[in-house]
Each structure stands twice: as C-alpha cells, then as structure tokens.
Motif scaffolding. Sequence first.
Motif, short mmCIF file in Angstrom:
data_model
loop_
_atom_site.label_atom_id
_atom_site.label_comp_id
_atom_site.label_asym_id
_atom_site.label_seq_id
_atom_site.Cartn_x
_atom_site.Cartn_y
_atom_site.Cartn_z
N MET A 274 30.54 22.91 48.32
CA MET A 274 31.53 24.76 48.10
C MET A 274 30.59 25.85 48.39
O MET A 274 29.10 25.09 48.56
N VAL A 275 30.50 26.87 48.88
CA VAL A 275 30.04 27.72 48.55
C VAL A 275 30.40 28.57 47.80
O VAL A 275 31.82 28.84 47.92
N ILE A 276 29.86 29.82 47.31
CA ILE A 276 29.80 30.80 45.87
C ILE A 276 31.13 31.60 47.58
O ILE A 276 29.55 32.52 47.88
N TYR A 277 32.37 32.40 47.48
CA TYR A 277 32.25 32.84 47.86
C TYR A 277 32.48 34.90 47.50
O TYR A 277 32.44 35.40 48.51
N GLY A 278 32.52 34.78 45.91
CA GLY A 278 32.37 36.03 45.37
C GLY A 278 32.33 36.01 43.70
O GLY A 278 33.01 34.65 43.23
N VAL A 279 32.55 36.11 43.32
CA VAL A 279 32.58 36.92 41.93
C VAL A 279 33.62 38.43 41.70
O VAL A 279 33.69 39.34 42.13
N SER A 280 35.08 38.36 40.67
CA SER A 280 35.16 39.36 41.12
C SER A 280 36.34 39.10 39.71
O SER A 280 36.10 38.41 38.72
N PHE A 281 37.39 40.09 38.93
CA PHE A 281 38.88 40.08 38.60
C PHE A 281 39.51 39.65 38.76
O PHE A 281 40.25 40.72 39.08
N ASP A 282 40.18 38.95 37.76
CA ASP A 282 41.52 39.03 38.24
C ASP A 282 42.35 40.46 37.38
O ASP A 282 42.00 40.99 36.36
N PRO B 76 36.72 37.47 34.43
CA PRO B 76 36.19 37.59 36.00
C PRO B 76 36.34 36.42 36.43
O PRO B 76 37.00 35.03 35.51
N ILE B 77 36.50 35.88 37.54
CA ILE B 77 36.89 34.80 38.52
C ILE B 77 35.80 33.56 39.58
O ILE B 77 35.28 35.81 40.25
N VAL B 78 35.52 33.01 39.34
CA VAL B 78 33.85 32.44 40.87
C VAL B 78 35.43 32.31 41.91
O VAL B 78 35.96 31.56 41.28
N LEU B 79 34.87 32.39 43.05
CA LEU B 79 35.45 32.09 44.11
C LEU B 79 34.71 31.24 44.81
O LEU B 79 33.74 31.22 44.94
N ALA C 95 29.57 35.52 34.42
CA ALA C 95 30.06 36.39 35.44
C ALA C 95 28.73 36.53 35.58
O ALA C 95 28.36 36.88 36.63
N ALA C 96 28.08 37.44 34.51
CA ALA C 96 26.71 38.40 35.56
C ALA C 96 25.73 37.45 35.57
O ALA C 96 24.87 37.96 36.29
N SER C 97 25.96 36.27 35.00
CA SER C 97 24.20 35.42 35.19
C SER C 97 24.39 34.88 37.01
O SER C 97 23.87 35.46 37.56
N ILE C 98 25.55 34.15 37.40
CA ILE C 98 25.89 34.28 38.31
C ILE C 98 25.70 35.73 39.48
O ILE C 98 24.35 35.05 40.20
N LEU C 99 26.40 36.61 38.69
CA LEU C 99 26.32 38.23 39.64
C LEU C 99 24.29 38.65 40.11
O LEU C 99 23.85 38.89 41.46
N MET C 100 24.13 38.58 38.55
CA MET C 100 22.70 39.23 39.18
C MET C 100 21.56 38.08 39.75
O MET C 100 21.13 38.14 40.69
N LYS C 101 22.56 36.96 39.66
CA LYS C 101 20.51 35.84 40.42
C LYS C 101 21.57 35.94 41.97
O LYS C 101 20.77 36.55 43.13
N VAL D 231 39.97 39.45 52.63
CA VAL D 231 39.28 39.29 50.57
C VAL D 231 40.57 40.24 50.68
O VAL D 231 40.66 40.75 49.29
N GLU D 232 41.19 41.09 51.09
CA GLU D 232 42.63 42.29 51.02
C GLU D 232 44.04 41.47 50.58
O GLU D 232 43.81 41.30 49.61
N ARG D 233 43.94 40.30 51.69
CA ARG D 233 44.73 39.34 51.18
C ARG D 233 44.43 38.50 49.78
O ARG D 233 45.55 38.51 48.39
N PHE D 234 43.22 37.77 49.39
CA PHE D 234 42.64 37.62 48.15
C PHE D 234 42.66 38.38 46.84
O PHE D 234 43.49 38.39 46.20
N LYS D 235 42.89 39.59 47.31
CA LYS D 235 43.25 40.87 46.13
C LYS D 235 44.15 41.51 45.13
O LYS D 235 44.94 41.44 44.70
N GLU D 236 45.23 40.89 46.21
CA GLU D 236 46.31 41.42 46.58
C GLU D 236 47.27 40.04 45.07
O GLU D 236 47.58 39.61 44.45
N PHE D 237 46.56 38.90 46.01
CA PHE D 237 46.74 37.35 45.22
C PHE D 237 45.84 37.49 43.85
O PHE D 237 46.91 37.53 42.37
N LEU D 238 44.84 38.57 43.49
CA LEU D 238 44.39 39.00 41.99
C LEU D 238 45.35 39.41 41.44
O LEU D 238 45.85 39.42 39.93
N ASP D 239 45.76 39.88 41.84
CA ASP D 239 46.96 40.99 41.03
C ASP D 239 47.80 40.38 40.28
O ASP D 239 48.57 40.87 39.12
N GLU D 240 47.95 39.26 41.05
CA GLU D 240 49.46 39.12 40.50
C GLU D 240 49.77 37.54 39.95
O GLU D 240 50.41 37.25 38.75
#
Length: 160
Positions: A1-9, A15-18, A37-43, A140-149
């Motif tokens: 697995m790779v870290i694709y990103g960190v976002s927020f629902d 926070p969600i790590v993807l 989330a802050a720790s992962i994002l900062m690094k 990314v756009e489709r994932f953001k839509e998914f996170l909205d719900e």
Amino acid sequence: MVIYGVSFDMVGKQPIVLLKTVEGNRFLPIWIGHPEAASILMKLQGANTPRPMTHDLLCEMLGELDVKCTQVAVTELRDNTFFASITLAVNGRELEIDSRPSDAIALAVRSGAPIYAAEDVIAESAIEFEHSVEESEDVVERFKEFLDEVTPEDFAAGDS
C-alpha cells in the motif's frame, strides 16, 4: 500500500488517511485522530518542528537502540475499528507489536518501512475506482464526493 493522501470527511470533520494498493485502483480509507493526521502530513510535506513530535521521538529511539522498523500492516477490521501491527527487527529476530493504524503509518513514513494491508481488510473495506490512476483529478473528485456522504458505520455494514 502507499499513502495516497490525508483528507477530512465532510460530515464529522474527522481526518482520513487514504491508502492505495500498489496494483490497481483500490483505496482503503481509515479514520484517524487529528494529532496523527498532523504527524503524517507534516512528514509527507517535509515539515520540521523545533522539538521532536511523538512519532519522531519513537523513530529516533528505535534508531539509537539499533532497532529497525521493517514493515507495518493493517491487519484487521473489527467492530468498526482497524487494527495494525508494527514489525521490528532487533538483535537478529523480529518482533510484532500491536498498534493503531495511524501510529503505524506515522512510523512508516519516518522509517521508510513498507505499508501492507491484509487481503480480507481490503476485500471488506476498500473502495475500487473504475478509472485509471492517470486520471487522478477525476479520482480525487470522485473520492471527495464519496467523503461527503460516507460514515465509518458504512464500512461495518458492508454497504460501501
């Protein structure tokens, strides 16, 4: 697995790590705490703090003790909670330590350890996008839509 990103629902502002499978377009969203989330994002962003954060301190201590983090793995999803393990190499043997996925991932980004997820966890909780990774803006756009719900309970019920 790779870290694709960190976002927020968008519902609970959690926070969600993807994580993304190396092969294919399967994504594993894991809800985590704000400090992790802050720790992962900062690094990931190469930011430094004047004093070591907890995960930096842990990585530094392991190095001083000549212990290497060889891998981390998301091992299980039970009762809406993900479980993980950290594998350490010390004195010619391997130790497996129980961990929260967020802490394991934060350690992995600092130590360069690979991140894995159990096949049954991926089968149960991963989201698969039909579009190729090259169309990343669309993904990314489709994932953001998914996170909205989405809510964490959606994964326990298998309704994803």
